[in-house]
Design an enzyme around this catalytic site. Structure first.
Site, PDB file in Angstrom:
ATOM      1  N   GLY A   9      73.547  53.478 -64.918  1.00 37.67           N
ATOM      2  CA  GLY A   9      73.325  52.627 -66.101  1.00 37.67           C
ATOM      3  C   GLY A   9      74.318  51.484 -66.183  1.00 37.67           C
ATOM      4  O   GLY A   9      74.885  51.226 -67.250  1.00 37.67           O
ATOM      5  N   ARG A  12      74.432  46.893 -68.035  1.00 37.26           N
ATOM      6  CA  ARG A  12      74.960  46.303 -69.276  1.00 37.26           C
ATOM      7  C   ARG A  12      75.953  47.280 -69.928  1.00 37.26           C
ATOM      8  O   ARG A  12      76.163  48.388 -69.445  1.00 37.26           O
ATOM      9  CB  ARG A  12      73.811  46.006 -70.252  1.00 37.26           C
ATOM     10  N   ASN A  87      77.250  57.454 -66.592  1.00 34.58           N
ATOM     11  CA  ASN A  87      77.329  56.622 -67.796  1.00 34.58           C
ATOM     12  C   ASN A  87      75.987  56.460 -68.508  1.00 34.58           C
ATOM     13  O   ASN A  87      75.948  56.358 -69.731  1.00 34.58           O
ATOM     14  CB  ASN A  87      77.887  55.249 -67.408  1.00 34.58           C
ATOM     15  N   SER A 139      80.883  61.557 -75.989  1.00 34.75           N
ATOM     16  CA  SER A 139      80.962  60.756 -77.211  1.00 34.75           C
ATOM     17  C   SER A 139      81.787  61.540 -78.227  1.00 34.75           C
ATOM     18  O   SER A 139      81.834  62.774 -78.170  1.00 34.75           O
ATOM     19  CB  SER A 139      79.548  60.535 -77.769  1.00 34.75           C
ATOM     20  N   TYR A 152      71.378  63.851 -79.962  1.00 34.03           N
ATOM     21  CA  TYR A 152      72.368  63.091 -79.185  1.00 34.03           C
ATOM     22  C   TYR A 152      73.699  63.842 -79.142  1.00 34.03           C
ATOM     23  O   TYR A 152      74.286  64.035 -78.064  1.00 34.03           O
ATOM     24  CB  TYR A 152      72.549  61.705 -79.805  1.00 34.03           C
ATOM     25  N   ALA A 154      74.306  66.991 -79.653  1.00 35.36           N
ATOM     26  CA  ALA A 154      74.196  68.246 -78.885  1.00 35.36           C
ATOM     27  C   ALA A 154      74.211  67.949 -77.382  1.00 35.36           C
ATOM     28  O   ALA A 154      74.846  68.662 -76.598  1.00 35.36           O
ATOM     29  CB  ALA A 154      72.918  68.985 -79.270  1.00 35.36           C
ATOM     30  N   LYS A 156      75.659  65.422 -75.926  1.00 31.20           N
ATOM     31  CA  LYS A 156      76.997  64.980 -75.532  1.00 31.20           C
ATOM     32  C   LYS A 156      77.991  66.147 -75.558  1.00 31.20           C
ATOM     33  O   LYS A 156      78.991  66.133 -74.815  1.00 31.20           O
ATOM     34  CB  LYS A 156      77.462  63.823 -76.418  1.00 31.20           C
ATOM     35  N   ILE A 185      81.647  51.735 -79.923  1.00 33.88           N
ATOM     36  CA  ILE A 185      81.883  50.640 -78.976  1.00 33.88           C
ATOM     37  C   ILE A 185      80.791  49.587 -79.179  1.00 33.88           C
ATOM     38  O   ILE A 185      79.596  49.941 -79.288  1.00 33.88           O
ATOM     39  CB  ILE A 185      81.834  51.163 -77.510  1.00 33.88           C
TER      40      ILE A 185
HETATM   41  P1  NAD Z   1      73.689  50.884 -73.570  1.00 35.56           P
HETATM   42  O1  NAD Z   1      72.448  51.287 -74.244  1.00 35.56           O
HETATM   43  O2  NAD Z   1      74.213  49.510 -73.745  1.00 35.56           O
HETATM   44  O3  NAD Z   1      73.579  51.161 -71.998  1.00 35.56           O
HETATM   45  C1  NAD Z   1      73.070  52.362 -71.502  1.00 35.56           C
HETATM   46  C2  NAD Z   1      72.642  52.125 -70.080  1.00 35.56           C
HETATM   47  O4  NAD Z   1      72.008  53.322 -69.587  1.00 35.56           O
HETATM   48  C3  NAD Z   1      71.619  51.002 -69.972  1.00 35.56           C
HETATM   49  O5  NAD Z   1      71.936  50.179 -68.882  1.00 35.56           O
HETATM   50  C4  NAD Z   1      70.305  51.743 -69.744  1.00 35.56           C
HETATM   51  O6  NAD Z   1      69.368  51.016 -68.991  1.00 35.56           O
HETATM   52  C5  NAD Z   1      70.790  52.956 -68.965  1.00 35.56           C
HETATM   53  N1  NAD Z   1      69.820  54.043 -69.040  1.00 35.56           N
HETATM   54  C6  NAD Z   1      69.304  54.590 -70.158  1.00 35.56           C
HETATM   55  N2  NAD Z   1      68.402  55.524 -69.823  1.00 35.56           N
HETATM   56  C7  NAD Z   1      68.382  55.576 -68.467  1.00 35.56           C
HETATM   57  C8  NAD Z   1      67.647  56.343 -67.538  1.00 35.56           C
HETATM   58  N3  NAD Z   1      66.753  57.246 -67.919  1.00 35.56           N
HETATM   59  N4  NAD Z   1      67.865  56.138 -66.218  1.00 35.56           N
HETATM   60  C9  NAD Z   1      68.740  55.208 -65.821  1.00 35.56           C
HETATM   61  N5  NAD Z   1      69.473  54.446 -66.660  1.00 35.56           N
HETATM   62  C10 NAD Z   1      69.279  54.627 -67.968  1.00 35.56           C
HETATM   63  O7  NAD Z   1      74.772  51.953 -73.997  1.00 35.56           O
HETATM   64  P2  NAD Z   1      76.369  51.991 -73.879  1.00 35.56           P
HETATM   65  O8  NAD Z   1      76.888  51.851 -75.237  1.00 35.56           O
HETATM   66  O9  NAD Z   1      76.843  51.111 -72.807  1.00 35.56           O
HETATM   67  O10 NAD Z   1      76.548  53.531 -73.473  1.00 35.56           O
HETATM   68  C11 NAD Z   1      76.958  53.982 -72.203  1.00 35.56           C
HETATM   69  C12 NAD Z   1      77.327  55.450 -72.311  1.00 35.56           C
HETATM   70  O11 NAD Z   1      78.387  55.619 -73.251  1.00 35.56           O
HETATM   71  C13 NAD Z   1      76.168  56.323 -72.814  1.00 35.56           C
HETATM   72  O12 NAD Z   1      76.196  57.565 -72.134  1.00 35.56           O
HETATM   73  C14 NAD Z   1      76.511  56.519 -74.271  1.00 35.56           C
HETATM   74  O13 NAD Z   1      75.957  57.691 -74.793  1.00 35.56           O
HETATM   75  C15 NAD Z   1      78.017  56.561 -74.236  1.00 35.56           C
HETATM   76  N6  NAD Z   1      78.637  56.236 -75.521  1.00 35.56           N
HETATM   77  C16 NAD Z   1      78.472  55.013 -76.104  1.00 35.56           C
HETATM   78  C17 NAD Z   1      79.080  54.761 -77.328  1.00 35.56           C
HETATM   79  C18 NAD Z   1      78.953  53.452 -78.043  1.00 35.56           C
HETATM   80  O14 NAD Z   1      79.439  53.353 -79.177  1.00 35.56           O
HETATM   81  N7  NAD Z   1      78.349  52.427 -77.470  1.00 35.56           N
HETATM   82  C19 NAD Z   1      79.838  55.757 -77.943  1.00 35.56           C
HETATM   83  C20 NAD Z   1      79.974  56.973 -77.323  1.00 35.56           C
HETATM   84  C21 NAD Z   1      79.382  57.206 -76.105  1.00 35.56           C
END
Ligand code: NAD
Length: 244
Positions: A9, A12, A87, A139, A152, A154, A156, A185
């Protein structure tokens, strides 16, 4: 020792920041996306311009054959993977009573099955050379729980169980498994909550700002290499004090 990372992932958000950071620290990076091929290719060009070595692979992490094939292709083209960053993830906010079995299964398929498949795909080489690092994205909600995000949170929490258990199993084989638990974030995942909710979350964060993808990339990079050689099975919360 070769330094090749696979970051799921990474078109972005946090994944892209992780890929950038690793590339600047000398890693060859396998960028990976589901549908955002164009964004991933643009990132690849950016990193190549800086002298980085990378390529883009497309697969749904929830599809075992697809993600396994993508990792195998990356190993053939870029070299054996010595760092896996799990990720890719999805989130959804709704009342628990409204969560359908399909939504529940999809969230677990992406957030938990995905890392399971990807870990199994990188392990043959890591076990062979008795060296490697896996970093999973959990998370703060996986640690604390979250109203209206039961599926979500559960999923994580499951990532934390996966991290600790796999770390115990793989430590004698020289492979470390750690986890970063981000707070709020500023990425698309959080932007979809709307400006008002984001402002509220900013206010609730003791350091007075939302995290950046780069904040999380720093934590992932720490777990990636020998700076954390004696650390495994850990969950590093990077949340500006949110759940203190
Ligand atoms: P985001 O939505 O910006 O990016 C997620 C990425 O995962 C995207 O590029 C998407 O295309 C990819 N993705 C989603 N489903 C997919 C699949 N089935 N196969 C392949 N790729 C897939 O999210 P983010 O904020 O950059 O989050 C990244 C990680 O961090 C995630 O695991 C998220 O749960 C975790 N996270 C984010 C936050 C936050 O506040 N943004 C907080 C805690 C944890």
């Amino acid at each position: 020792m070769e330094k090749t990372a696979f970051v799921t992932g990474s078109a972005r958000g946090i994944g892209a920041a992780v890929a950038r950071r690793l590339s600047r620290e000398g890693w060859t990076v396998a960028l990976h996306c589901l549908r955002s091929r164009e964004a991933a290719e643009m990132l690849a060009q950016e990193l190549q311009k800086e002298g980085g070595r990378c390529a883009v692979y497309t697969a749904d992490v929830a599809d075992r054959d697809a993600i396994t094939a993508a990792i195998q292709r990356a190993e053939e083209e870029l070299g054996p993977i010595s760092l896996l960053v799990n990720n890719a993830g999805i989130a959804r906010q709704e009342l628990f009573q409204d969560v359908t079995p399909e939504t529940w299964r999809r969230i677990f398929a992406v957030n938990v099955d995905g890392p399971f498949y990807a870990c199994q795909a990188v392990l043959p080489h890591m076990l062979h050379v008795k060296h490697g690092s896996i970093v999973n994205l959990s998370s703060i909600w996986g640690l604390r729980g979250a109203s209206c995000e039961v599926a979500y949170a559960a999923s994580k929490a499951a990532v934390i169980g996966l991290t600790r258990s796999l770390a115990a199993e793989l430590a004698p084989s020289g492979i470390r498994v750690n986890c970063v638990a981000p707070g709020v974030i500023a990425t698309d995942m959080v932007r979809q909550l709307g400006e008002e909710t984001m402002a509220q979350l900013r206010e609730e964060t003791p350091v007075g700002r939302l995290g950046t993808p780069e904040d999380i990339a720093q934590a992932v990079a720490f777990f990636a290499d020998d700076r954390s050689a004696f650390i495994t099975g850990q969950v590093l919360t990077a949340d500006g004090g949110f759940i203190l």
